[in-house]
Design a protein around this motif. Sequence first.
Motif, PDB file in Angstrom:
ATOM      1  N   GLN A 118       0.859  -1.086  -0.002  1.00 61.68           N
ATOM      2  CA  GLN A 118      -0.113  -0.028  -0.041  1.00 61.68           C
ATOM      3  C   GLN A 118       0.793   1.457  -0.011  1.00 61.68           C
ATOM      4  O   GLN A 118       0.503   2.282  -0.540  1.00 61.68           O
ATOM      5  CB  GLN A 118      -0.960   0.034   1.335  1.00 61.68           C
ATOM      6  CG  GLN A 118      -2.109   1.091   1.496  1.00 61.68           C
ATOM      7  CD  GLN A 118      -3.017   0.733   0.289  1.00 61.68           C
ATOM      8  OE1 GLN A 118      -3.294  -0.209  -0.346  1.00 61.68           O
ATOM      9  NE2 GLN A 118      -3.818   1.867  -0.407  1.00 61.68           N
ATOM     10  N   MET A 119       1.848   1.296   0.808  1.00 59.98           N
ATOM     11  CA  MET A 119       2.838   2.376   0.763  1.00 59.98           C
ATOM     12  C   MET A 119       3.562   2.693  -0.605  1.00 59.98           C
ATOM     13  O   MET A 119       3.369   3.973  -0.888  1.00 59.98           O
ATOM     14  CB  MET A 119       3.840   1.930   1.631  1.00 59.98           C
ATOM     15  CG  MET A 119       4.684   3.427   2.180  1.00 59.98           C
ATOM     16  SD  MET A 119       3.513   4.290   3.053  1.00 59.98           S
ATOM     17  CE  MET A 119       4.722   5.543   3.760  1.00 59.98           C
ATOM     18  N   GLN A 120       3.860   1.507  -1.384  1.00 61.67           N
ATOM     19  CA  GLN A 120       4.620   1.735  -2.458  1.00 61.67           C
ATOM     20  C   GLN A 120       3.345   2.316  -3.587  1.00 61.67           C
ATOM     21  O   GLN A 120       3.567   3.419  -4.392  1.00 61.67           O
ATOM     22  CB  GLN A 120       4.972   0.421  -3.192  1.00 61.67           C
ATOM     23  CG  GLN A 120       6.195  -0.141  -2.572  1.00 61.67           C
ATOM     24  CD  GLN A 120       6.485  -1.460  -2.860  1.00 61.67           C
ATOM     25  OE1 GLN A 120       5.702  -2.198  -3.315  1.00 61.67           O
ATOM     26  NE2 GLN A 120       7.745  -1.938  -2.878  1.00 61.67           N
ATOM     27  N   LEU A 121       2.183   1.908  -3.469  1.00 59.79           N
ATOM     28  CA  LEU A 121       1.013   2.556  -4.200  1.00 59.79           C
ATOM     29  C   LEU A 121       0.995   4.017  -4.150  1.00 59.79           C
ATOM     30  O   LEU A 121       0.781   4.911  -4.925  1.00 59.79           O
ATOM     31  CB  LEU A 121      -0.167   1.982  -4.181  1.00 59.79           C
ATOM     32  CG  LEU A 121       0.053   0.284  -4.679  1.00 59.79           C
ATOM     33  CD1 LEU A 121      -1.485  -0.140  -4.290  1.00 59.79           C
ATOM     34  CD2 LEU A 121      -0.174   0.286  -6.268  1.00 59.79           C
ATOM     35  N   TRP A 122       0.950   4.627  -2.695  1.00 62.78           N
ATOM     36  CA  TRP A 122       0.756   5.811  -2.446  1.00 62.78           C
ATOM     37  C   TRP A 122       2.122   6.750  -3.121  1.00 62.78           C
ATOM     38  O   TRP A 122       1.753   7.702  -3.417  1.00 62.78           O
ATOM     39  CB  TRP A 122       0.690   6.074  -0.980  1.00 62.78           C
ATOM     40  CG  TRP A 122      -0.555   5.558  -0.470  1.00 62.78           C
ATOM     41  CD1 TRP A 122      -1.100   4.715   0.371  1.00 62.78           C
ATOM     42  CD2 TRP A 122      -1.942   6.592  -0.560  1.00 62.78           C
ATOM     43  NE1 TRP A 122      -2.495   4.902   0.590  1.00 62.78           N
ATOM     44  CE2 TRP A 122      -3.006   5.810   0.012  1.00 62.78           C
ATOM     45  CE3 TRP A 122      -2.017   7.673  -1.270  1.00 62.78           C
ATOM     46  CZ2 TRP A 122      -3.967   6.377   0.113  1.00 62.78           C
ATOM     47  CZ3 TRP A 122      -3.231   8.266  -1.423  1.00 62.78           C
ATOM     48  CH2 TRP A 122      -4.240   7.522  -0.640  1.00 62.78           C
ATOM     49  N   ASN A 123       3.160   6.072  -2.938  1.00 58.62           N
ATOM     50  CA  ASN A 123       4.396   6.640  -3.401  1.00 58.62           C
ATOM     51  C   ASN A 123       4.380   6.965  -5.128  1.00 58.62           C
ATOM     52  O   ASN A 123       4.449   8.007  -5.354  1.00 58.62           O
ATOM     53  CB  ASN A 123       5.619   5.909  -3.185  1.00 58.62           C
ATOM     54  CG  ASN A 123       6.109   6.139  -1.663  1.00 58.62           C
ATOM     55  OD1 ASN A 123       5.871   6.999  -1.138  1.00 58.62           O
ATOM     56  ND2 ASN A 123       7.064   5.304  -1.145  1.00 58.62           N
ATOM     57  N   LEU A 125       1.467   7.498  -6.754  1.00 64.11           N
ATOM     58  CA  LEU A 125       0.474   8.183  -6.773  1.00 64.11           C
ATOM     59  C   LEU A 125       1.013   9.697  -6.614  1.00 64.11           C
ATOM     60  O   LEU A 125       0.649  10.697  -7.350  1.00 64.11           O
ATOM     61  CB  LEU A 125      -0.977   7.900  -5.702  1.00 64.11           C
ATOM     62  CG  LEU A 125      -1.840   7.181  -6.323  1.00 64.11           C
ATOM     63  CD1 LEU A 125      -2.745   6.662  -5.431  1.00 64.11           C
ATOM     64  CD2 LEU A 125      -2.382   7.622  -7.508  1.00 64.11           C
ATOM     65  N   LEU A 126       1.822   9.618  -5.606  1.00 63.92           N
ATOM     66  CA  LEU A 126       2.415  10.958  -5.150  1.00 63.92           C
ATOM     67  C   LEU A 126       3.531  11.699  -6.303  1.00 63.92           C
ATOM     68  O   LEU A 126       3.390  12.872  -6.457  1.00 63.92           O
ATOM     69  CB  LEU A 126       3.154  10.912  -3.780  1.00 63.92           C
ATOM     70  CG  LEU A 126       1.994  10.935  -2.594  1.00 63.92           C
ATOM     71  CD1 LEU A 126       3.034  10.831  -1.452  1.00 63.92           C
ATOM     72  CD2 LEU A 126       1.408  12.258  -2.497  1.00 63.92           C
ATOM     73  N   SER A 129       1.342  12.710  -9.181  1.00 65.88           N
ATOM     74  CA  SER A 129       0.572  13.889  -8.963  1.00 65.88           C
ATOM     75  C   SER A 129       1.531  15.318  -8.995  1.00 65.88           C
ATOM     76  O   SER A 129       1.102  16.151  -9.399  1.00 65.88           O
ATOM     77  CB  SER A 129      -0.288  14.076  -7.601  1.00 65.88           C
ATOM     78  OG  SER A 129       0.844  13.983  -6.441  1.00 65.88           O
TER      79      SER A 129
END
Length: 132
Positions: A118-123, A125-126, A129
């Motif tokens: 989940q953390m890799q996915l958020w990275n 996405l960031l 963006s």
Amino acid sequence: ELAKIPACNLQLLGKTKWTSASRAGLATQTRVQHAGYLMECELVTGVPSFLRMKALKAVAGKLALAVRADYVNWESGRERSGEVGRRLFEELKGKFGKWEEVDKGQVVKSLPKIVPSQMQLWNLLLQFSYDD
């Protein structure tokens, strides 16, 4: 004198020289190039046609080794036994048998699947963006 001949020339012993006068208009592709008496030995004729030249070169190489071993035995006064020739003959038969075997198919291994956390996915996405 046979012991002094290199293996590449041993395979040509007995080859008839074709010239334009001796052919008298006959096709040149009826005879095998670079092949003499060794092309008619049982080891070479026993393999499929697409392996014959490869087999001929191998037989010529082993023949050169056998002749030289026999010559050294004769020159040193030892008795000629033919043991080296028989051993090389069996070695060539085994080698030609391996050449005729069907190759094993290559096993295709799939790559391991990497499940992103989940953390890799958020990275990811960031990062996308901020690129705007």
